[in-house]
Design a protein around this motif. Structure first.
Motif, mmCIF file in Angstrom:
data_model
loop_
_atom_site.group_PDB
_atom_site.id
_atom_site.type_symbol
_atom_site.label_atom_id
_atom_site.label_comp_id
_atom_site.label_asym_id
_atom_site.label_seq_id
_atom_site.Cartn_x
_atom_site.Cartn_y
_atom_site.Cartn_z
ATOM 1 N N ARG A 5 23.184 56.288 34.605
ATOM 2 C CA ARG A 5 21.873 56.694 35.192
ATOM 3 C C ARG A 5 20.852 57.019 34.100
ATOM 4 O O ARG A 5 21.149 56.911 32.935
ATOM 5 C CB ARG A 5 22.054 57.886 36.143
ATOM 6 N N ASN A 6 19.602 57.445 34.503
ATOM 7 C CA ASN A 6 18.517 57.762 33.559
ATOM 8 C C ASN A 6 18.370 56.631 32.541
ATOM 9 O O ASN A 6 18.275 56.855 31.356
ATOM 10 C CB ASN A 6 18.792 59.110 32.865
ATOM 11 N N LYS A 7 18.406 55.404 33.089
ATOM 12 C CA LYS A 7 18.360 54.231 32.209
ATOM 13 C C LYS A 7 17.374 53.201 32.752
ATOM 14 O O LYS A 7 17.071 53.190 33.931
ATOM 15 C CB LYS A 7 19.747 53.554 32.168
ATOM 16 N N VAL A 8 16.944 52.305 31.819
ATOM 17 C CA VAL A 8 16.131 51.157 32.222
ATOM 18 C C VAL A 8 16.935 49.919 31.922
ATOM 19 O O VAL A 8 17.416 49.756 30.795
ATOM 20 C CB VAL A 8 14.803 51.121 31.441
ATOM 21 N N THR A 9 17.094 49.044 32.920
ATOM 22 C CA THR A 9 17.830 47.805 32.693
ATOM 23 C C THR A 9 16.953 46.624 33.095
ATOM 24 O O THR A 9 16.375 46.621 34.182
ATOM 25 C CB THR A 9 19.133 47.766 33.539
ATOM 26 N N ALA A 10 16.871 45.628 32.219
ATOM 27 C CA ALA A 10 16.122 44.407 32.562
ATOM 28 C C ALA A 10 17.102 43.418 33.173
ATOM 29 O O ALA A 10 18.212 43.253 32.666
ATOM 30 C CB ALA A 10 15.488 43.817 31.315
ATOM 31 N N TYR A 11 16.657 42.794 34.261
ATOM 32 C CA TYR A 11 17.544 41.870 34.959
ATOM 33 C C TYR A 11 17.977 40.746 34.037
ATOM 34 O O TYR A 11 19.128 40.307 34.059
ATOM 35 C CB TYR A 11 16.820 41.319 36.209
ATOM 36 N N LEU A 22 18.826 47.760 38.685
ATOM 37 C CA LEU A 22 18.851 49.213 38.955
ATOM 38 C C LEU A 22 20.303 49.677 39.129
ATOM 39 O O LEU A 22 20.717 50.717 38.596
ATOM 40 C CB LEU A 22 18.039 49.497 40.216
ATOM 41 N N TYR A 23 21.032 48.888 39.892
ATOM 42 C CA TYR A 23 22.434 49.209 40.134
ATOM 43 C C TYR A 23 23.192 49.298 38.802
ATOM 44 O O TYR A 23 24.020 50.189 38.592
ATOM 45 C CB TYR A 23 23.041 48.126 41.051
ATOM 46 N N PHE A 24 22.796 48.364 37.904
ATOM 47 C CA PHE A 24 23.413 48.353 36.563
ATOM 48 C C PHE A 24 23.144 49.682 35.831
ATOM 49 O O PHE A 24 24.031 50.295 35.238
ATOM 50 C CB PHE A 24 22.850 47.161 35.757
ATOM 51 N N SER A 25 21.863 50.157 35.943
ATOM 52 C CA SER A 25 21.481 51.433 35.307
ATOM 53 C C SER A 25 22.311 52.571 35.874
ATOM 54 O O SER A 25 22.780 53.455 35.146
ATOM 55 C CB SER A 25 20.006 51.730 35.530
ATOM 56 N N GLY A 44 15.266 49.443 37.285
ATOM 57 C CA GLY A 44 15.688 48.045 37.161
ATOM 58 C C GLY A 44 14.424 47.195 37.038
ATOM 59 O O GLY A 44 13.537 47.301 37.857
ATOM 60 N N VAL A 45 14.346 46.349 35.948
ATOM 61 C CA VAL A 45 13.109 45.590 35.709
ATOM 62 C C VAL A 45 13.391 44.096 35.814
ATOM 63 O O VAL A 45 14.414 43.623 35.324
ATOM 64 C CB VAL A 45 12.554 45.905 34.302
ATOM 65 N N VAL A 46 12.447 43.371 36.467
ATOM 66 C CA VAL A 46 12.594 41.918 36.538
ATOM 67 C C VAL A 46 11.202 41.267 36.420
ATOM 68 O O VAL A 46 10.212 41.828 36.875
ATOM 69 C CB VAL A 46 13.305 41.495 37.854
ATOM 70 N N GLU A 47 11.192 40.093 35.748
ATOM 71 C CA GLU A 47 9.924 39.378 35.651
ATOM 72 C C GLU A 47 9.961 38.182 36.597
ATOM 73 O O GLU A 47 10.969 37.485 36.676
ATOM 74 C CB GLU A 47 9.687 38.903 34.218
ATOM 75 N N SER A 48 8.811 37.967 37.262
ATOM 76 C CA SER A 48 8.740 36.835 38.210
ATOM 77 C C SER A 48 8.405 35.571 37.448
ATOM 78 O O SER A 48 7.477 35.545 36.651
ATOM 79 C CB SER A 48 7.652 37.115 39.248
#
Ligand code: GTP
Length: 459
Positions: A440-446, A432-435, A410-414
């Motif tokens: 699973r085995n995924k990258v999700t941007a917030y 991350l929960y979204f992934s 799970g990716v987020v930018e400040s």
């Protein structure tokens, strides 16, 4: 004068000599005074004896001139007596008072001193010569012894006067000579003895004191004195004792230095141990023992700093949360040890593919967080993708089986000024929960799911 007084105060030789010769001079003066007194007494006696002999010399002439009423002859005899250095006055008392006459200093009836000139006339004191305050007198009778008379016929008395001062005058010069002699002797001896005391005591003591004052207080050295003395005198013994003491002090100092060194080394070793213990304690407190990554506490501490720095410098910062997929399953199927192995391999893969300035932490269990400084969301997504790929390529060996696993990201930018660690973590966790939810085995941007999540939350 002041310099002389200072020199006297600072010199043992001068001090000693002043005491010794001061006393010597006093004794010499006392002895001289006693001597003078004795001399005075003797001279006085001599005067008296000499006066006793005068009647024999002048008695006959005086008797004849009184008997014949020869005033002129009597006056000249009296003048002759008066001229004697031991006589200050002569007085004739004739029985019929016709030939009474006085010359020089004499006592009157009331025992007062009177003065007469050579003709017997009263005059001022100066004519009598020496002061006559302390007259002493000798009286003798005069008789006429003529062939016509069978008996001596008394004619009166002659009184001769002498003076203490005459006696004193005679001994005075002797006394002055003795006194001068004593003074010269005292001072000559004084200077001679001062020279030697100063040479053998004063100067070596001064040299000794100077050399002591010039000593290096940390490393004093043995002192040598320029004394030409074959036998050991007190000063040389003192110098030897001083040198022995210096030797002992130096030995002691040396021992102390050695002891100090040992102590110093011990302290250094102890300090090193303490530092190591502190380092390992800090490491323990801030790192995860299994993966050697930062732990949750370290993540929050370092993360806050990175966030502040990014805010100050207006830089981007991204957070990635990672969770190994179906880890419970892995543990349950292949055992806890393999699970640990997977955690270590996973951590190594993260470390190998990230910068040393990034913070990689194990937050707990199979959950990890990565903080990337100076990186925006796009770059962070790319990195997460790379990591996802690398993780999926990890192969663990177990009983001749090759075990593989995956992880979700799970990716987020400040956004500068609007984020804190907790909110960032919450957002990354949502991504991350979204992934996890989407296979699973995924990258999700917030940012890509934020609106959906908000709508879902509202619904
Ligand atoms: N081997 C090992 N297992 C651990 C450690 N810490 C936590 N676990 C295990 O990790 C597992 C986590 O399981 P879950 O929280 O159900 O998650 P999951 O099975 O990965 O499922 P998803 O997250 O939904 O993919 C548990 O079985 C824990 O016992 C550890 O240090 N070593």
């Amino acid at each position: 004068m002041r310099a002389l007084l200072k020199r006297y105060r600072q010199s043992i030789a001068l001090h000693l000599l002043l005491i010794i010769f001061g006393l010597y001079f006093l004794v010499a003066v006392l002895v001289t005074v006693v001597q003078l007194y004795k001399e005075y007494e003797n001279t006085k006696k001599e005067f008296y004896d000499e006066i006793q002999t005068l009647p024999a010399t002048f008695g006959k002439g005086i008797s004849d001139s009184v008997w014949t009423y020869n005033q002129e002859l009597l006056q000249s005899i009296l003048q002759g007596m008066y001229n004697l250095p031991i006589v200050v006055g002569v007085k004739i008392n004739s029985l019929d008072h016709k030939m009474d006459i006085q010359v020089g200093a004499v006592f009157n009836q009331q025992n007062q001193v009177e003065y007469y000139d050579s003709k017997g006339l009263a005059t001022e004191q100066k004519l009598t010569g020496l002061g006559a305050n302390a007259l002493f007198a000798h009286e003798f009778p005069i008789y006429y012894q003529g062939p016509a008379f069978s008996q001596d016929i008394p004619l009166g008395t002659v009184t001769l006067y002498s003076n203490d001062q005459l006696v004193f005058e005679r001994v005075k010069y002797g006394f002055i000579l003795i006194l001068i002699n004593s003074v010269i002797k005292t001072f000559v001896l004084w200077f001679i003895i001062y020279f030697f005391i100063n040479k053998h005591l004063g100067k070596p003591l001064k040299e000794f004191t100077l050399k002591i004052s010039q000593q290096n207080s940390k490393f004093p050295q043995a002192i040598d004195l320029a004394i030409n003395w074959t036998d050991k005198n007190e000063l040389l013994i003192l110098k030897d004792s001083y040198n022995q003491m210096i030797e002992r002090v130096n030995k002691h100092q040396h021992e102390l230095l050695e002891l100090n060194q040992v102590l110093d080394e011990k302290v250094k070793a102890r300090t090193r141990d303490l530092e190591l213990a502190k380092e390992s304690a800090e490491l323990l407190a801030y790192s995860d023992p299994l993966t050697q990554l930062s732990n949750r506490r370290a993540f929050f501490d370092y993360g806050e700093q990175l966030l502040e720095q990014a805010y100050r410098q207006q830089n981007s910062l991204s957070l990635i949360m990672v969770d190994i997929d179906n880890f419970k399953n892995l543990n349950d199927t292949y055992g806890h040890a393999l699970g640990d192995q997977a955690l270590v391999a996973f951590a190594t893969t993260l470390k190998n593919n990230l910068r040393s300035t990034d913070i990689i932490a194990r937050l707990g269990g199979e959950e990890f967080a990565i903080m990337l400084s100076n990186l925006g969301e796009d770059n962070a997504i790319n990195i997460a993708e790379t990591l996802r790929l690398k993780v999926s390529q990890i192969e663990l060996e177990h009983e001749q089986l090759s075990i593989q696993f995956t992880a979700s990201f799970g990716v987020v930018e400040s956004l500068p000024g609007s984020s804190n660690i907790d909110s960032l973590l919450a957002q990354a966790d949502t991504a991350l929960y979204f992934s996890k939810q989407h296979g699973r085995n995924k990258v999700t941007a917030y940012s890509t799911i934020a609106n959906t999540t908000t709508i879902n939350s509202v619904n």
